[in-house]
Design a protein around this motif. Structure first.
Motif, mmCIF file in Angstrom:
data_model
loop_
_atom_site.group_PDB
_atom_site.id
_atom_site.type_symbol
_atom_site.label_atom_id
_atom_site.label_comp_id
_atom_site.label_asym_id
_atom_site.label_seq_id
_atom_site.Cartn_x
_atom_site.Cartn_y
_atom_site.Cartn_z
ATOM 1 N N SER A 199 80.264 34.093 26.067
ATOM 2 C CA SER A 199 79.974 32.596 26.251
ATOM 3 C C SER A 199 79.530 32.346 27.797
ATOM 4 C CB SER A 199 81.525 31.893 25.656
ATOM 5 O OG SER A 199 82.579 32.301 26.760
ATOM 6 N N LYS A 200 80.183 33.093 28.632
ATOM 7 C CA LYS A 200 79.880 32.685 30.079
ATOM 8 C C LYS A 200 78.426 32.977 30.545
ATOM 9 C CE LYS A 200 83.887 34.512 30.928
ATOM 10 N NZ LYS A 200 84.792 35.422 31.596
ATOM 11 N N THR A 201 78.059 34.119 30.179
ATOM 12 C CA THR A 201 76.537 34.427 30.333
ATOM 13 C C THR A 201 75.559 33.914 29.552
ATOM 14 O OG1 THR A 201 76.580 36.306 29.099
ATOM 15 C CG2 THR A 201 77.053 36.903 31.406
ATOM 16 N N GLY B 208 76.777 28.719 33.946
ATOM 17 C CA GLY B 208 77.861 29.463 33.776
ATOM 18 C C GLY B 208 78.546 30.008 34.990
ATOM 19 N N ILE B 209 77.555 30.099 36.064
ATOM 20 C CA ILE B 209 78.154 30.989 37.031
ATOM 21 C C ILE B 209 79.207 30.471 37.873
ATOM 22 C CG2 ILE B 209 77.215 31.595 39.320
ATOM 23 C CD1 ILE B 209 74.408 31.977 38.376
ATOM 24 N N PRO B 210 79.594 29.124 37.853
ATOM 25 C CA PRO B 210 80.803 28.869 38.607
ATOM 26 C C PRO B 210 82.164 29.272 37.620
ATOM 27 C CG PRO B 210 79.287 27.021 38.311
ATOM 28 C CD PRO B 210 78.638 27.892 37.505
ATOM 29 N N ILE C 214 82.023 31.827 35.742
ATOM 30 C CA ILE C 214 81.934 33.405 36.051
ATOM 31 C C ILE C 214 82.617 33.744 37.360
ATOM 32 C CG2 ILE C 214 80.408 35.303 36.713
ATOM 33 C CD1 ILE C 214 78.363 34.158 34.529
ATOM 34 N N PHE C 215 82.535 33.063 38.394
ATOM 35 C CA PHE C 215 83.307 33.300 39.637
ATOM 36 C C PHE C 215 84.782 33.070 39.866
ATOM 37 C CE2 PHE C 215 79.044 34.294 41.202
ATOM 38 C CZ PHE C 215 79.484 35.268 42.193
ATOM 39 N N ALA C 216 85.275 32.076 38.510
ATOM 40 C CA ALA C 216 86.684 31.687 38.611
ATOM 41 C C ALA C 216 87.269 32.424 37.438
ATOM 42 C CB ALA C 216 86.512 30.175 38.480
ATOM 43 N N SER C 217 86.757 33.428 36.996
ATOM 44 C CA SER C 217 87.345 34.097 35.761
ATOM 45 C C SER C 217 87.298 35.579 35.831
ATOM 46 C CB SER C 217 86.917 33.620 34.318
ATOM 47 O OG SER C 217 85.602 33.897 34.452
ATOM 48 N N HIS C 218 88.008 36.362 34.990
ATOM 49 C CA HIS C 218 88.070 37.760 34.876
ATOM 50 C C HIS C 218 86.608 38.144 34.249
ATOM 51 C CE1 HIS C 218 92.318 37.524 35.547
ATOM 52 N NE2 HIS C 218 92.041 38.373 36.279
ATOM 53 N N TYR C 219 86.331 39.528 34.241
ATOM 54 C CA TYR C 219 85.214 39.844 33.796
ATOM 55 C C TYR C 219 85.291 40.046 32.152
ATOM 56 C CZ TYR C 219 81.766 43.714 32.834
ATOM 57 O OH TYR C 219 80.573 44.436 32.334
ATOM 58 N N ILE C 220 86.219 40.508 31.590
ATOM 59 C CA ILE C 220 86.747 40.693 30.327
ATOM 60 C C ILE C 220 87.964 39.533 30.127
ATOM 61 C CG2 ILE C 220 87.523 41.973 28.327
ATOM 62 C CD1 ILE C 220 84.909 42.796 29.547
ATOM 63 N N GLU C 221 87.679 38.581 29.099
ATOM 64 C CA GLU C 221 88.761 37.735 28.723
ATOM 65 C C GLU C 221 88.781 37.442 27.369
ATOM 66 O OE1 GLU C 221 89.815 35.080 32.621
ATOM 67 O OE2 GLU C 221 88.071 34.230 31.360
ATOM 68 N N ASN C 222 89.666 37.641 26.577
ATOM 69 C CA ASN C 222 89.715 37.127 25.160
ATOM 70 C C ASN C 222 91.065 37.033 24.930
ATOM 71 O OD1 ASN C 222 90.469 40.145 24.342
ATOM 72 N ND2 ASN C 222 88.576 40.832 24.388
ATOM 73 N N THR D 205 77.881 40.859 38.848
ATOM 74 C CA THR D 205 77.412 41.727 37.501
ATOM 75 C C THR D 205 77.077 40.384 36.543
ATOM 76 O OG1 THR D 205 78.191 43.820 38.413
ATOM 77 C CG2 THR D 205 77.536 43.434 35.906
ATOM 78 N N LEU D 206 78.295 39.698 36.380
ATOM 79 C CA LEU D 206 77.984 38.657 35.269
ATOM 80 C C LEU D 206 77.047 37.572 35.585
ATOM 81 C CD1 LEU D 206 81.690 38.121 33.756
ATOM 82 C CD2 LEU D 206 79.666 39.353 32.838
ATOM 83 N N ALA D 207 77.133 37.357 36.785
ATOM 84 C CA ALA D 207 75.905 36.542 37.367
ATOM 85 C C ALA D 207 74.545 36.698 36.933
ATOM 86 C CB ALA D 207 76.153 35.843 38.875
ATOM 87 N N THR D 208 74.256 38.050 37.464
ATOM 88 C CA THR D 208 73.028 38.699 37.132
ATOM 89 C C THR D 208 72.871 38.408 35.670
ATOM 90 O OG1 THR D 208 73.642 40.853 36.815
ATOM 91 C CG2 THR D 208 72.964 40.190 39.065
ATOM 92 N N PHE D 209 73.468 39.054 34.771
ATOM 93 C CA PHE D 209 73.206 38.614 33.200
ATOM 94 C C PHE D 209 73.146 37.186 32.865
ATOM 95 C CE2 PHE D 209 76.089 42.513 32.893
ATOM 96 C CZ PHE D 209 74.775 43.361 32.716
ATOM 97 N N ALA D 210 73.949 36.029 33.544
ATOM 98 C CA ALA D 210 73.696 34.798 33.349
ATOM 99 C C ALA D 210 72.250 34.279 33.725
ATOM 100 C CB ALA D 210 74.685 33.872 33.937
ATOM 101 N N ILE D 211 71.913 34.638 34.929
ATOM 102 C CA ILE D 211 70.586 34.205 35.201
ATOM 103 C C ILE D 211 69.472 35.215 34.513
ATOM 104 C CG2 ILE D 211 68.827 34.712 37.131
ATOM 105 C CD1 ILE D 211 71.489 34.702 39.110
ATOM 106 N N GLU D 212 69.621 36.220 34.284
ATOM 107 C CA GLU D 212 68.593 36.881 33.221
ATOM 108 C C GLU D 212 68.688 35.995 31.918
ATOM 109 O OE1 GLU D 212 68.559 40.779 30.487
ATOM 110 O OE2 GLU D 212 69.409 40.912 32.772
ATOM 111 N N TYR D 213 69.705 35.633 31.360
ATOM 112 C CA TYR D 213 69.736 35.052 29.967
ATOM 113 C C TYR D 213 69.015 33.577 30.051
ATOM 114 C CZ TYR D 213 71.537 33.765 25.355
ATOM 115 O OH TYR D 213 71.617 33.328 24.097
#
Length: 190
Positions: free
Chosen positions: A41-43, A49-51, A53-61, A72-80
């Motif tokens: 949901s973040k990417t 979603g980048i803010p 991403i920087f305020a949360s864990h890599y995996i959250e469920n 890493t997640l920010a690159t996926f968000a930009i790509e998306y």
């Protein structure tokens, strides 16, 4: 080492990377790739979603929460944001990151082996480049964290080596900042 040899080495490295791993461009998502791109949901929010991403864990469920890999997640968000869920682009970015990693590593080896024949760093990077252990990291889009952490760590090392040559404090600062990016890509870069 002459500029001619340096350009030859750059071209050879790029061609070798694409020959060895260019076949990944036709692959679809696999294993955890869906989780970090499409079903995250973040990417999926793209740049917005980048803010988060920087305020949360890599995996959250509901079952788990671990890791901190915002770069890493920010690159996926930009790509998306720009390409949506497009496995070709994801694989291309991983391949280009691998090319960049090989080129930076070559520059470091060229500096370390500057007193030796120009082929020594090229052959060394050739062995690194063809080693089959890299296959999973390049083929699995989720493994971009490994690519980014190693690439930033190599850039940090390059800046540290530059500092030893000219003693300018800015290279220490750059090295520390780049190492921070490496750590925020994946903690294993430490």
């Amino acid at each position: 080492m002459s500029k001619k040899h340096t350009y030859f080495a750059y071209i050879l490295i790029v061609i070798a990377c694409f020959l060895l791993y260019g076949n990944t461009l036709q692959n679809d998502y696999s294993l955890d790739d869906h989780f970090v791109i499409e079903n995250n949901s973040k990417t999926a929010k793209g740049i917005k979603g980048i803010p988060e991403i920087f305020a949360s864990h890599y995996i959250e469920n509901k079952n788990q929460s671990y890791g901190y890999r915002p770069v890493t997640l920010a690159t996926f968000a930009i790509e998306y944001e720009f390409f949506g869920a497009n496995p070709f682009i994801s694989h291309l970015i991983n391949l280009l990151l691998y090319v960049a990693t090989c080129l930076v590593l070559y520059l470091i080896l060229k500096r370390i082996f500057r007193e030796y024949h120009w082929l020594l760093p090229l052959l060394t990077i050739g062995l690194f480049l063809i080693h089959p252990i890299h296959t999973e990291v390049i083929n699995n889009i989720k493994s971009r964290d490994e690519l980014l952490s190693f690439l930033f760590a190599l850039f940090a090392l390059r800046m540290a080596i530059k500092y030893t040559s000219n003693k300018k404090i800015r290279f220490v600062a750059f090295s520390l900042i780049l190492m921070l990016f490496a750590l925020m890509s994946k903690l294993s870069s430490l």
